[in-house]
Design an enzyme around this catalytic site. Structure first.
Site, PDB file in Angstrom:
ATOM      1  N   SER A 138     -34.863  -2.138   1.046  1.00 28.52           N
ATOM      2  CA  SER A 138     -33.985  -1.777  -0.076  1.00 28.52           C
ATOM      3  C   SER A 138     -34.244  -2.764  -1.205  1.00 28.52           C
ATOM      4  O   SER A 138     -34.794  -3.854  -0.971  1.00 28.52           O
ATOM      5  CB  SER A 138     -32.531  -1.900   0.390  1.00 28.52           C
ATOM      6  OG  SER A 138     -31.641  -1.948  -0.697  1.00 28.52           O
ATOM      7  N   TYR A 152     -25.850  -6.743   4.694  1.00 30.07           N
ATOM      8  CA  TYR A 152     -26.869  -5.749   4.321  1.00 30.07           C
ATOM      9  C   TYR A 152     -28.030  -6.430   3.589  1.00 30.07           C
ATOM     10  O   TYR A 152     -29.194  -6.186   3.895  1.00 30.07           O
ATOM     11  CB  TYR A 152     -26.209  -4.690   3.425  1.00 30.07           C
ATOM     12  CG  TYR A 152     -27.085  -3.513   3.044  1.00 30.07           C
ATOM     13  CD1 TYR A 152     -27.315  -2.480   3.936  1.00 30.07           C
ATOM     14  CD2 TYR A 152     -27.650  -3.424   1.770  1.00 30.07           C
ATOM     15  CE1 TYR A 152     -28.092  -1.381   3.579  1.00 30.07           C
ATOM     16  CE2 TYR A 152     -28.431  -2.330   1.401  1.00 30.07           C
ATOM     17  CZ  TYR A 152     -28.647  -1.315   2.312  1.00 30.07           C
ATOM     18  OH  TYR A 152     -29.421  -0.221   1.954  1.00 30.07           O
TER      19      TYR A 152
HETATM   20  N1  LIG Z   1     -29.244   5.602  -0.546  1.00 22.95           N
HETATM   21  C1  LIG Z   1     -29.606   4.516  -1.193  1.00 22.95           C
HETATM   22  O1  LIG Z   1     -29.233   4.311  -2.356  1.00 22.95           O
HETATM   23  C2  LIG Z   1     -30.546   3.531  -0.536  1.00 22.95           C
HETATM   24  C3  LIG Z   1     -31.128   2.539  -1.332  1.00 22.95           C
HETATM   25  C4  LIG Z   1     -32.018   1.633  -0.748  1.00 22.95           C
HETATM   26  C5  LIG Z   1     -32.304   1.709   0.611  1.00 22.95           C
HETATM   27  N2  LIG Z   1     -31.712   2.673   1.355  1.00 22.95           N
HETATM   28  C6  LIG Z   1     -32.041   2.702   2.776  1.00 22.95           C
HETATM   29  O2  LIG Z   1     -32.565   3.966   3.105  1.00 22.95           O
HETATM   30  C7  LIG Z   1     -32.321   4.231   4.486  1.00 22.95           C
HETATM   31  C8  LIG Z   1     -31.728   5.619   4.634  1.00 22.95           C
HETATM   32  O3  LIG Z   1     -30.458   5.628   4.034  1.00 22.95           O
HETATM   33  P1  LIG Z   1     -29.806   6.949   3.418  1.00 22.95           P
HETATM   34  O4  LIG Z   1     -29.557   6.669   2.007  1.00 22.95           O
HETATM   35  O5  LIG Z   1     -30.573   8.135   3.824  1.00 22.95           O
HETATM   36  O6  LIG Z   1     -28.395   6.878   4.156  1.00 22.95           O
HETATM   37  P2  LIG Z   1     -27.704   7.921   5.142  1.00 22.95           P
HETATM   38  O7  LIG Z   1     -26.373   7.320   5.437  1.00 22.95           O
HETATM   39  O8  LIG Z   1     -27.767   9.289   4.580  1.00 22.95           O
HETATM   40  O9  LIG Z   1     -28.656   7.856   6.422  1.00 22.95           O
HETATM   41  C9  LIG Z   1     -28.684   6.785   7.319  1.00 22.95           C
HETATM   42  C10 LIG Z   1     -28.895   7.354   8.713  1.00 22.95           C
HETATM   43  O10 LIG Z   1     -28.936   6.267   9.639  1.00 22.95           O
HETATM   44  C11 LIG Z   1     -28.214   6.692  10.781  1.00 22.95           C
HETATM   45  N3  LIG Z   1     -27.693   5.571  11.545  1.00 22.95           N
HETATM   46  C12 LIG Z   1     -26.731   4.705  11.183  1.00 22.95           C
HETATM   47  N4  LIG Z   1     -26.450   3.877  12.184  1.00 22.95           N
HETATM   48  C13 LIG Z   1     -27.267   4.213  13.211  1.00 22.95           C
HETATM   49  C14 LIG Z   1     -27.450   3.734  14.528  1.00 22.95           C
HETATM   50  N5  LIG Z   1     -26.725   2.711  15.030  1.00 22.95           N
HETATM   51  N6  LIG Z   1     -28.372   4.325  15.301  1.00 22.95           N
HETATM   52  C15 LIG Z   1     -29.114   5.366  14.839  1.00 22.95           C
HETATM   53  N7  LIG Z   1     -28.968   5.876  13.613  1.00 22.95           N
HETATM   54  C16 LIG Z   1     -28.060   5.303  12.810  1.00 22.95           C
HETATM   55  C17 LIG Z   1     -27.069   7.522  10.236  1.00 22.95           C
HETATM   56  O11 LIG Z   1     -26.473   8.364  11.217  1.00 22.95           O
HETATM   57  C18 LIG Z   1     -27.745   8.286   9.127  1.00 22.95           C
HETATM   58  O12 LIG Z   1     -28.244   9.530   9.561  1.00 22.95           O
HETATM   59  C19 LIG Z   1     -31.414   3.098   4.980  1.00 22.95           C
HETATM   60  O13 LIG Z   1     -32.182   2.139   5.661  1.00 22.95           O
HETATM   61  C20 LIG Z   1     -30.856   2.530   3.696  1.00 22.95           C
HETATM   62  O14 LIG Z   1     -30.464   1.198   3.837  1.00 22.95           O
HETATM   63  C21 LIG Z   1     -30.847   3.598   0.830  1.00 22.95           C
END
Ligand SMILES: NC(=O)c1ccc[n+]([C@@H]2O[C@H](COP(=O)([O-])OP(=O)(O)OC[C@H]3O[C@@H](n4cnc5c(N)ncnc54)[C@H](O)[C@@H]3O)[C@@H](O)[C@H]2O)c1
Length: 264
Positions: A138, A152
């Site tokens: 991230s 985080y």
């Molecule tokens: N959305 C943003 O703005 C953003 C920005 C930078 C990085 N990210 C990163 O991108 C990645 C995906 O995030 P997203 O935005 O799709 O969020 P999201 O919440 O839509 O998806 C995250 C997924 O991880 C799963 N998860 C959470 N805890 C878990 C566990 N203990 N075991 C297995 N699965 C688990 C959730 O069920 C979910 O399906 C993450 O690593 C997040 O940190 C997101």
């Protein structure tokens, strides 16, 4: 080096039920790969696997034994494994306040330990296939995250270190490992961050996205597919000399005034 895999045909994705994970799954399936989808959300991952003709391997990604089973099941179903995309993550409130210790532990478990477990358990299979790993970090992996995101931020910095170490250790043995640091992406997790701002400032979700990306050179959050395509590039032979790279996919935020671009 892993130049012989043009595009991986057997791909395991963690966090596959989420906004970004499902976009990654769709991208690889559209490219003709067989996809194994893991997530703690069993119902959603089963639905997606059904839609894409992939296999659903629900598991708590913070449990190493469970992750080992997922990796073994994927490898035996496909007769090997050519790529692992570590997407799982969650924003859990964490500060220096002792009452938020639990948030620190949970942040590290989901965002860092889980990424380590998937990568580590997949190594034997990736050595055989000369495959590749992509770990999603991230902007909070290279800059400070927003208030309440201490764990985080630390975990996402850890993911960068994990990718670099794996790249150095396993590059000589044919596995490439890279890392992506996206900025805001329009997903349930992104919406969660925006809801906080929308409520605080009495604005809509769209206005919150506009406000938080006002200083980002691209002036918007990413669509999940725009980050999925970066994953597809990194595991393909087009990136055959890319190893240990931290690919910044944030619309240019990191070249502006550090974290103020996102977290003002
Ligand atoms: N959305 C943003 O703005 C953003 C920005 C930078 C990085 N990210 C990163 O991108 C990645 C995906 O995030 P997203 O935005 O799709 O969020 P999201 O919440 O839509 O998806 C995250 C997924 O991880 C799963 N998860 C959470 N805890 C878990 C566990 N203990 N075991 C297995 N699965 C688990 C959730 O069920 C979910 O399906 C993450 O690593 C997040 O940190 C997101």
């Amino acid at each position: 080096m892993s130049t012989k895999i043009d595009r991986p045909q057997t791909v395991l994705i963690s966090g596959a039920a989420g906004g970004l994970g499902s976009a990654v799954a769709r991208r690889f399936a559209a490219d003709g790969a067989r996809v194994a989808l893991s997530d703690i959300n069993a119902a959603q991952v089963a639905e997606l696997a059904n839609e894409l003709g992939g296999i659903a391997l629900p598991a708590d990604g913070t449990d190493r034994g469970a992750v080992r089973e997922v990796v073994e099941d994927a490898a035996s179903a496909f007769g090997g494994l050519e790529a692992v995309i570590g997407v799982q993550g969650a924003q859990v409130k964490s500060t220096t306040n002792p009452s938020s210790n639990d948030g620190w532990d949970k942040s590290l478990a989901v965002n860092l330990n889980g990424q380590f477990y998937f990568a580590a358990e997949a190594i034997p299979h990736l050595l055989k296939s000369q495959g590749s790993i992509v770990l999603v970090s991230s902007s909070a992996g290279i800059l400070s995250g927003p208030p309440g995101a201490l764990g985080y931020t630390a975990a996402k910095h850890g993911v960068v270190g994990l990718a670099r170490w794996l790249a150095r250790e396993y590059g000589p043995r044919g596995i490439r490992t890279n890392c992506i640091t996206p900025g805001w992406i329009r997903t349930p997790l992104g919406d969660g961050g925006m809801e906080y701002i929308a409520e605080r400032d009495g604005i809509t979700l769209d206005e919150a996205y506009e406000r938080t990306t006002a200083l980002v050179p691209m002036r918007r959050a990413a669509h999940p597919g725009e980050i999925a395509s970066v994953c597809a590039f990194l595991v393909s032979s087009d990136a055959s000399m890319v190893n240990g790279h931290v690919l910044v996919a944030d619309g240019g935020a990191a070249v502006v005034d550090s974290s103020t671009a996102f977290f003002n």
